[in-house]
Structures are given as C-alpha cells and as structure tokens.
Design an enzyme around this catalytic site. Structure first.
Site, mmCIF file in Angstrom:
data_model
loop_
_atom_site.group_PDB
_atom_site.id
_atom_site.type_symbol
_atom_site.label_atom_id
_atom_site.label_comp_id
_atom_site.label_asym_id
_atom_site.label_seq_id
_atom_site.Cartn_x
_atom_site.Cartn_y
_atom_site.Cartn_z
ATOM 1 N N SER A 63 0.893 -1.753 -0.125
ATOM 2 C CA SER A 63 -0.023 -0.232 -0.039
ATOM 3 C C SER A 63 0.461 1.391 -0.210
ATOM 4 O O SER A 63 1.908 1.516 1.704
ATOM 5 C CB SER A 63 -1.095 0.059 1.522
ATOM 6 N N HIS A 117 -1.412 -1.028 -4.370
ATOM 7 C CA HIS A 117 -2.438 -1.330 -3.800
ATOM 8 C C HIS A 117 -2.160 0.786 -3.689
ATOM 9 O O HIS A 117 -1.755 1.309 -2.412
ATOM 10 C CB HIS A 117 -3.107 -2.304 -2.409
ATOM 11 N N ASP A 121 -5.026 3.125 -1.911
ATOM 12 C CA ASP A 121 -5.515 3.853 -0.476
ATOM 13 C C ASP A 121 -5.877 4.888 -1.544
ATOM 14 O O ASP A 121 -5.360 5.973 -0.487
ATOM 15 C CB ASP A 121 -5.024 3.877 0.277
ATOM 16 N N MET A 173 -8.787 7.840 0.404
ATOM 17 C CA MET A 173 -9.313 8.041 1.393
ATOM 18 C C MET A 173 -9.922 9.311 1.053
ATOM 19 O O MET A 173 -9.784 10.940 0.390
ATOM 20 C CB MET A 173 -9.151 7.969 2.811
ATOM 21 N N HIS A 232 -8.146 0.666 -4.226
ATOM 22 C CA HIS A 232 -9.652 0.833 -3.062
ATOM 23 C C HIS A 232 -10.336 2.011 -2.818
ATOM 24 O O HIS A 232 -9.376 2.765 -1.956
ATOM 25 C CB HIS A 232 -8.724 0.333 -1.749
ATOM 26 N N MET A 258 -12.018 4.034 -0.823
ATOM 27 C CA MET A 258 -12.408 4.157 0.681
ATOM 28 C C MET A 258 -13.161 5.604 0.965
ATOM 29 O O MET A 258 -12.844 6.397 1.624
ATOM 30 C CB MET A 258 -11.445 4.294 2.217
ATOM 31 N N MET A 309 -11.468 -6.338 5.374
ATOM 32 C CA MET A 309 -10.573 -5.061 6.529
ATOM 33 C C MET A 309 -9.915 -5.416 7.582
ATOM 34 O O MET A 309 -10.748 -6.271 8.178
ATOM 35 C CB MET A 309 -11.451 -3.796 5.722
ATOM 36 N N ASP A 349 -6.205 -6.432 4.458
ATOM 37 C CA ASP A 349 -5.667 -5.385 4.420
ATOM 38 C C ASP A 349 -5.947 -4.764 5.969
ATOM 39 O O ASP A 349 -6.924 -4.696 6.480
ATOM 40 C CB ASP A 349 -6.910 -4.163 3.129
#
Length: 214
Positions: free
Chosen positions: A7, A32, A34, A36, A65, A67, A136, A174
């Site tokens: 990540s 990966h 992430d 947010m 991913h 989020m 998660m 993750d």
C-alpha cells in the site's frame, strides 16, 4: 503462495515514484492505492491524479481501494490501462449490484470491501458477480494499525463459501498484515496480502515481499 500488494499509503511521498519503482523491482504483484475522502473515513489521502502520475514507473497493476462516499462518481477517474481492480466498500454503496456492474463496464475487475464490523452475509447476493472480496482487518482510515484477529474467521468462512459454491473471486486482506501473521492469513484462504508498513518500513523491502508472498 499469495500475491503481495504494498500500500503506497505507507510510502515516502517525497519520493513516491522511486518507492513504487522499487517495489515493482522487488517482486510485488500489485500497487495498492488507498483513496480516502475524509468523509467515509476520518482521513484524506490522494486522488486519481497522484495515481496516474505513477504510470511512467509502474510495471505492475494498480489495485485501487476506494474508501469514499458514493464511489460511482469517481470510478472512471481511476480507470487506466494499468488498473486491474477497483474496490468499493459495501457500506458506502446504496446500490451495490449496480456499482459492481459500473466497475465492470469500464473493463476493470470489481471488488467489494467489508469493514471489521460488517458480516459476510451483506455481500452474499453478489458473490457470483464480484472478482474480489477485501476483508478489512483494521478499521479503515489510517495506516499502521494492529491486526484484528477476528478477520481470520471471516476469511475462513468466505473461503468455505467460495469453495462450496464454485465461486472464482479472490480474497484480499488489508490492515496490520506483516511477516508474522501472513502464514495464518494464507492458511485461512487469503489470495492477496495488502501490506503497508511491513513493506515500506522494512529494512529490506525485497526480503519482506518475498516472505509475505511465499
């Protein structure tokens, strides 16, 4: 063996391109990403522009991913020739089946993530459609958290459902993944390990990736 997806949330953003190039050369399977938004999770990371800036150094696929709230608004932004998976949270999607179809319509593989308190039953009706389920093992929003052991039970149960029904989705985990607990995760049925600090904070990143994957 499992695949390893470091990540980049744990990378050094002052030299992000160099860090990504290094993990590609060290044998990682995915990058990966992430994302947010400060709404679905209590933090803000980066957007599609940062990810796309890595296209010139990335030699392995993106595992995106999201989020974020209402992810359908931004799915196309993260579609590149290098994007393999786009994963959304079950908790963030009002019409999950439609969102899965949306992702697949872009040519990317569709993943669905479950927070630690969300039971597997919440995605049972889409398990025949998804390409990935992401479990998660920490509460999303921050890197460097400790692994929640009950995630192992969810992975085992999900693996049993997959085998019993002949589904072909992969299982990703993750949060708090490291070179100590990776063996238990793989034994439970995990196919892809997301590792942030365990890779980017390691003294020897190549060795960490090798241990995580084998």
């Amino acid at each position: 063996m499992s695949k390893v997806a470091p990540s980049i949330l744990s990378a050094d953003f002052s030299k992000l391109g160099a860090d990504v190039q290094e993990i590609c050369e060290c044998g990682a399977d995915y990058i990966h990403v992430d994302v947010m938004d400060g709404a679905f999770v209590p933090n803000i990371s980066f957007g599609a522009g940062v990810m796309k800036s890595l296209n010139q150094v990335a030699t392995i696929p993106y595992d995106v991913h999201l989020m974020i709230e209402a992810p359908d608004r931004y799915i196309e932004d993260f579609v590149t020739p290098n994007t393999e998976f786009i994963t959304v949270h079950q908790e963030a999607c009002r019409h999950l089946d439609r969102t899965i179809q949306h992702i697949k319509s872009t040519g990317c593989k569709a993943g669905v993530a479950l927070n630690p308190a969300t039971p597997i039953v919440m995605v049972e009706d889409v398990l025949d459609k998804v390409d990935m389920i992401l479990i998660m093992s920490v509460n999303p929003g921050f890197g460097g958290q400790k692994f929640i052991p009950r995630a192992l039970d969810k992975i085992r149960r999900l693996s049993e459902i997959r085998e019993a029904n002949g589904y072909d989705f992969v299982i990703e985990v993750d949060g708090g993944v490291n070179t100590v607990n990776c063996s238990d995760l793989k034994s439970a049925g995990t196919d892809i390990l997301v590792a942030g600090s365990a890779v980017f904070k390691a003294e020897n990143r190549k060795e960490a990736i090798t241990v995580l994957g084998k």
